[in-house]
Write a protein that holds these residues in place. Structure first.
Motif, PDB file in Angstrom:
ATOM      1  N   GLN A 329     -44.411  -3.268  24.891  1.00  0.00           N
ATOM      2  CA  GLN A 329     -45.205  -3.901  25.642  1.00  0.00           C
ATOM      3  C   GLN A 329     -44.892  -5.361  25.660  1.00  0.00           C
ATOM      4  OE1 GLN A 329     -49.371  -2.929  26.203  1.00  0.00           O
ATOM      5  NE2 GLN A 329     -49.221  -1.737  24.641  1.00  0.00           N
ATOM      6  N   SER A 330     -45.115  -6.293  26.608  1.00  0.00           N
ATOM      7  CA  SER A 330     -45.217  -7.600  26.195  1.00  0.00           C
ATOM      8  C   SER A 330     -46.494  -8.314  26.913  1.00  0.00           C
ATOM      9  CB  SER A 330     -43.858  -8.442  27.480  1.00  0.00           C
ATOM     10  OG  SER A 330     -43.901  -9.653  27.320  1.00  0.00           O
ATOM     11  N   TRP A 331     -47.239  -8.774  26.058  1.00  0.00           N
ATOM     12  CA  TRP A 331     -48.255  -9.663  26.244  1.00  0.00           C
ATOM     13  C   TRP A 331     -48.381 -10.947  26.466  1.00  0.00           C
ATOM     14  CZ3 TRP A 331     -50.597  -6.935  21.361  1.00  0.00           C
ATOM     15  CH2 TRP A 331     -51.027  -5.193  21.534  1.00  0.00           C
ATOM     16  N   ASN A 332     -49.244 -11.518  27.433  1.00  0.00           N
ATOM     17  CA  ASN A 332     -49.289 -12.826  28.069  1.00  0.00           C
ATOM     18  C   ASN A 332     -50.354 -13.482  27.228  1.00  0.00           C
ATOM     19  OD1 ASN A 332     -46.778 -13.737  29.010  1.00  0.00           O
ATOM     20  ND2 ASN A 332     -47.280 -11.947  30.863  1.00  0.00           N
ATOM     21  N   ASP A 333     -51.232 -12.799  26.541  1.00  0.00           N
ATOM     22  CA  ASP A 333     -52.691 -13.555  26.101  1.00  0.00           C
ATOM     23  C   ASP A 333     -52.181 -14.845  25.356  1.00  0.00           C
ATOM     24  OD1 ASP A 333     -52.657 -10.561  26.652  1.00  0.00           O
ATOM     25  OD2 ASP A 333     -55.062 -11.096  26.360  1.00  0.00           O
ATOM     26  N   LEU A 334     -53.244 -15.623  25.620  1.00  0.00           N
ATOM     27  CA  LEU A 334     -52.998 -16.978  24.534  1.00  0.00           C
ATOM     28  C   LEU A 334     -53.710 -16.552  23.033  1.00  0.00           C
ATOM     29  CD1 LEU A 334     -54.507 -19.800  26.663  1.00  0.00           C
ATOM     30  CD2 LEU A 334     -52.053 -19.485  25.776  1.00  0.00           C
ATOM     31  N   VAL A 335     -52.884 -16.813  22.076  1.00  0.00           N
ATOM     32  CA  VAL A 335     -53.170 -16.651  20.721  1.00  0.00           C
ATOM     33  C   VAL A 335     -52.947 -17.951  19.740  1.00  0.00           C
ATOM     34  CG1 VAL A 335     -52.745 -15.265  18.746  1.00  0.00           C
ATOM     35  CG2 VAL A 335     -53.022 -14.404  20.778  1.00  0.00           C
ATOM     36  N   ASP A 336     -53.699 -18.323  18.964  1.00  0.00           N
ATOM     37  CA  ASP A 336     -53.128 -19.371  17.979  1.00  0.00           C
ATOM     38  C   ASP A 336     -53.596 -18.915  16.590  1.00  0.00           C
ATOM     39  OD1 ASP A 336     -55.870 -20.577  17.226  1.00  0.00           O
ATOM     40  OD2 ASP A 336     -55.458 -22.237  18.613  1.00  0.00           O
ATOM     41  N   PHE A 337     -52.988 -19.591  15.620  1.00  0.00           N
ATOM     42  CA  PHE A 337     -53.221 -19.245  14.194  1.00  0.00           C
ATOM     43  C   PHE A 337     -54.573 -19.186  13.661  1.00  0.00           C
ATOM     44  CE2 PHE A 337     -48.904 -18.435  14.172  1.00  0.00           C
ATOM     45  CZ  PHE A 337     -48.334 -18.189  12.902  1.00  0.00           C
ATOM     46  N   SER A 338     -55.442 -19.697  14.346  1.00  0.00           N
ATOM     47  CA  SER A 338     -56.841 -19.853  13.817  1.00  0.00           C
ATOM     48  C   SER A 338     -57.343 -18.145  14.090  1.00  0.00           C
ATOM     49  CB  SER A 338     -57.702 -20.569  14.499  1.00  0.00           C
ATOM     50  OG  SER A 338     -57.939 -20.557  16.011  1.00  0.00           O
ATOM     51  N   ASP A 339     -56.776 -17.529  14.983  1.00  0.00           N
ATOM     52  CA  ASP A 339     -57.310 -16.019  15.527  1.00  0.00           C
ATOM     53  C   ASP A 339     -57.123 -15.017  14.526  1.00  0.00           C
ATOM     54  OD1 ASP A 339     -58.094 -17.480  17.709  1.00  0.00           O
ATOM     55  OD2 ASP A 339     -56.278 -16.934  18.803  1.00  0.00           O
ATOM     56  N   LEU A 340     -56.248 -15.325  13.578  1.00  0.00           N
ATOM     57  CA  LEU A 340     -55.888 -14.160  12.563  1.00  0.00           C
ATOM     58  C   LEU A 340     -57.138 -13.737  11.739  1.00  0.00           C
ATOM     59  CD1 LEU A 340     -53.602 -12.023  11.683  1.00  0.00           C
ATOM     60  CD2 LEU A 340     -53.644 -13.767   9.556  1.00  0.00           C
ATOM     61  N   LEU A 341     -57.999 -14.544  11.237  1.00  0.00           N
ATOM     62  CA  LEU A 341     -58.930 -14.327  10.241  1.00  0.00           C
ATOM     63  C   LEU A 341     -60.089 -13.371  11.124  1.00  0.00           C
ATOM     64  CD1 LEU A 341     -60.735 -16.413   7.439  1.00  0.00           C
ATOM     65  CD2 LEU A 341     -62.223 -15.263   9.266  1.00  0.00           C
ATOM     66  N   PRO A 342     -60.495 -13.956  12.298  1.00  0.00           N
ATOM     67  CA  PRO A 342     -61.681 -13.210  13.024  1.00  0.00           C
ATOM     68  C   PRO A 342     -60.975 -11.776  13.300  1.00  0.00           C
ATOM     69  CG  PRO A 342     -60.878 -15.252  14.175  1.00  0.00           C
ATOM     70  CD  PRO A 342     -60.432 -15.417  12.971  1.00  0.00           C
ATOM     71  N   THR A 343     -59.748 -11.723  13.751  1.00  0.00           N
ATOM     72  CA  THR A 343     -59.060 -10.575  14.102  1.00  0.00           C
ATOM     73  C   THR A 343     -59.111  -9.417  13.077  1.00  0.00           C
ATOM     74  OG1 THR A 343     -57.689 -11.753  15.805  1.00  0.00           O
ATOM     75  CG2 THR A 343     -56.892  -9.517  15.176  1.00  0.00           C
ATOM     76  N   LEU A 344     -58.648  -9.996  11.772  1.00  0.00           N
ATOM     77  CA  LEU A 344     -58.603  -9.066  10.562  1.00  0.00           C
ATOM     78  C   LEU A 344     -60.170  -8.581  10.373  1.00  0.00           C
ATOM     79  CD1 LEU A 344     -55.940 -10.737   8.224  1.00  0.00           C
ATOM     80  CD2 LEU A 344     -55.778  -8.738   9.717  1.00  0.00           C
TER      81      LEU A 344
END
Length: 446
Positions: A329-344
Motif C-alpha cells: 500500500q501507499s498512504w497519502n494521509d498526513l502524519v507528523d512526529f507528534s502523532d506517534l505517542l497518541p498512536t502508540l
C-alpha cells in the motif's frame, strides 16, 4: 419454590457465561496488542530509498519492508535531529515545551514519553543507538526515568558511535568495544532484548535510534577513529550499512516468529545531510568532506537537512504489521512526529499523559485499516520559523506559500489572489493555523 430455584440456577449460569465471555474478550484484547519495533534512521531523506524513487543507492531490505506493508507519503519531522526527538518522545512540538536547548530534555516531561506510555501499559521497553537528550556521563539514569527498562546508547558528543564506540549500557560504560562496530552492537542488544521478552511472553517496545546515516562527531579534542578503510564511511557506504542492519532485524523477527504480531515502523529524523565527513587530518575540526547529492525520480537532490523544505522535513516512513496492514500500500494521509505517542497509546491500550496537552493525532485507525489520519495540516519548525502544510501546499510563518508537489524546490511562491478553488481552501486553512500558532502557546484544534 422449585421453579424459583431453577430460575436462580439459570441466572447464575448466565452470569458465569457472561463473565467467561468478558474474560475471553479481555484476554483476546491483550493478546492482540502488537509488539512494537520502532526504527529511526538518522539523516535519511526520501530520495535515499529505492522504494520511494531514489536511484543512487541500493536498499533491498528496505524495499522488501515497503513491499511487506505500507509506505506513508506525507510524514513530516523537524529539519534537524534534536527537536525531532523531543517531538517524538512527547507528542508535543518544541515551541510548546519552551524550545528545549540542544542536547537537553524538559524535566517535567520525562514521565510523559511514549516509552512510559508503553511501560504503563505492561510493555517491556528498550532503546539502543543515539540518545542526544543529555550527555550520558552527566545523567546515566535519564533513559530509565523516561520509560526505558534497558538501554544501550553511545555517548553523543562524548566519543565514537561507529568504530570502537563509546557505549553506556544500562547506565554503565562498556569497556569491551575495541575493534567493534557500533551498529552491530546496538542490533545485538535489541535482538537479545526482544528474544528474552518473547520467551517470557512479555509484549515489548524496542526503539532502534540508529546512528546511521549521520557522520561522525566533530567537536572532540581528538577525532574519533577511522574505520578499516582508513577513513570514515562515505554516505553511500552508510546507506548500505543502514539497509543491512534493517535486514538483520527483519530476519530475526521472521526466524523467531515474532513477525506474526510485531508492528514495525521505520522512519527518519530529518532529511539527508548536504555533506558528510570522510576523514580527519589529526587535529580538531580539520576534516575532509564529501557533498551528498542523490538522484530521485530523474532529479539531482542535494541533502536538505537543516532546511524547512520538504527535502529537510518530509521523511520516508514504512509500516509493516503482518495480517493487519495489506502489503504493497501507499498512504497519502498526513502524519507528523507528534502523532506517534497518541498512536502508540491507542495501539497498546495505554493511557495518555493526564497533564500533557498533545499536538499529536492518533493514526492507529490508519494502521489497523479502519480509517484515516484526522490531521488537517502538518507542522515543522526551525530557528524561530515554522510551516504548516497540507499534502500539496505549504505556508510559512513568514508568509511564503508554495505548491510543493509542483514546485518541490520552492522556487516560485504562489500569489494568494490568483488561486484555484482548492488552493484557496488550503490557503484559508493554513493561514488560520499560522495565526492561531502565533497567538497561543497551546495545541491547535484541527
Amino acid at each position: 419454590m422449585k421453579t424459583h430455584s431453577i430460575e436462580i440456577r439459570k441466572y447464575n449460569v448466565l452470569l458465569s457465561m457472561l463473565a467467561s465471555c468478558c474474560l475471553c474478550a479481555s484476554a483476546m484484547s491483550a493478546e492482540s496488542r502488537p509488539n512494537i519495533l520502532l526504527i529511526l534512521a538518522d539523516d535519511v531523506g526520501r530520495e535515499v530509498l529505492e522504494c520511494y524513487g531514489g536511484s543512487s543507492y541500493e536498499t533491498p531490505n528496505l524495499n522488501q519492508l515497503a513491499a511487506s506493508g505500507a509506505m506513508l507519503e506525507h510524514c513530516y519531522a523537524m529539519p534537524v535531529c534534536h527537536p525531532t526527538r523531543v517531538t517524538l518522545m512527547t507528542g508535543q512540538y518544541p515551541r510548546h515545551l519552551g524550545n528545549p536547548k540542544w542536547g537537553s530534555f524538559p524535566k517535567h516531561a520525562e514521565s510523559r514519553t511514549f516509552a512510559n506510555v508503553a511501560k504503563n501499559a505492561g510493555y517491556a521497553t528498550a532503546v539502543a543507538g543515539k540518545w542526544q537528550l543529555c550527555l550520558m556521563k552527566d545523567d546515566t539514569g535519564q533513559p530509565r526515568r523516561m520509560g526505558f527498562d534497558e538501554w544501550s546508547l553511545f555517548g553523543w558528543h562524548e566519543g565514537p558511535r561507529y568504530h570502537e564506540p563509546m557505549i553506556y549500557e544500562n547506565g554503565v560504560l562498556r569497556t569491551d568495544t575495541a575493534g567493534k562496530y557500533g551498529p552491530d552492537l546496538y542490533i545485538d542488544f535489541l535482538v537479545d532484548f526482544m528474544r528474552r521478552n518473547h520467551e517470557r511472553n512479555k509484549p515489548f517496545l524496542a526503539y532502534y535510534s540508529m546512528a546511521l546515516c549521520h557522520d561522525v562527531t566533530n567537536d572532540l579534542k581528538a577525532p574519533v577513529p577511522h574505520g578499516p578503510r582508513g577513513r570514515y564511511d562515505n554516505h553511500a557506504e552508510m546507506v548500505e550499512q543502514m539497509d543491512l542492519q534493517v535486514g538483520r532485524l527483519m530476519r530475526f523477527l521472521k526466524s523467531s516468529g515474532l513477525d506474526d504480531n510485531t508492528l514495525i515502523l521505520f522512519t527518519a529524523d530529518n532529511g539527508t545531510a548536504a555533506k558528510s565527513k570522510l576523514s580527519a587530518k589529526g587535529k580538531r575540526n580539520e576534516f575532509v568532506y564529501e557533498k551528498v547529492v542523490s538522484q530521485f525520480k530523474g532529479q539531482s537532490v542535494p541533502g536538505g537537512k537543516g532546511r524547512l523544505t520538504d527535502w529537510g522535513t518530509r521523511v520516508p516512513t514504512l509500516a509493516v504489521w503482518k495480517g493487519v496492514i495489506t502489503p504493497g500500500q501507499s498512504w497519502n494521509d498526513l502524519v507528523d512526529f507528534s502523532d506517534l505517542l497518541p498512536t502508540l497509546a491507542d495501539l497498546l491500550g495505554g493511557a495518555l499523559p493526564a497533564d500533557a496537552k498533545l499536538d499529536g493525532h492518533s493514526f492507529a485507525a490508519l494502521l489497523r485499516g479502519e480509517g484515516h489520519s484526522t490531521r488537517g495540516w502538518a507542522y515543522a519548525e526551525h530557528r524561530g520559523r515554522f510551516f504548516v502544510k497540507t499534502q500539496d501546499r505549504k505556508l510559512y510563518s513568514t508568509g511564503e506559500f508554495y505548491n510543493t508537489e509542483a514546485d518541490p524546490f520552492e522556487k516560485s511562491p504562489l500569489e494568494p489572489t490568483a488561486l484555484s478553488t482548492e488552493a484557496t481552501s488550503d490557503w484559508n486553512l493554513l493561514k488560520q493555523a499560522v495565526k492561531d500558532l502565533q497567538t497561543t502557546n497551546a495545541p491547535i484544534a484541527q
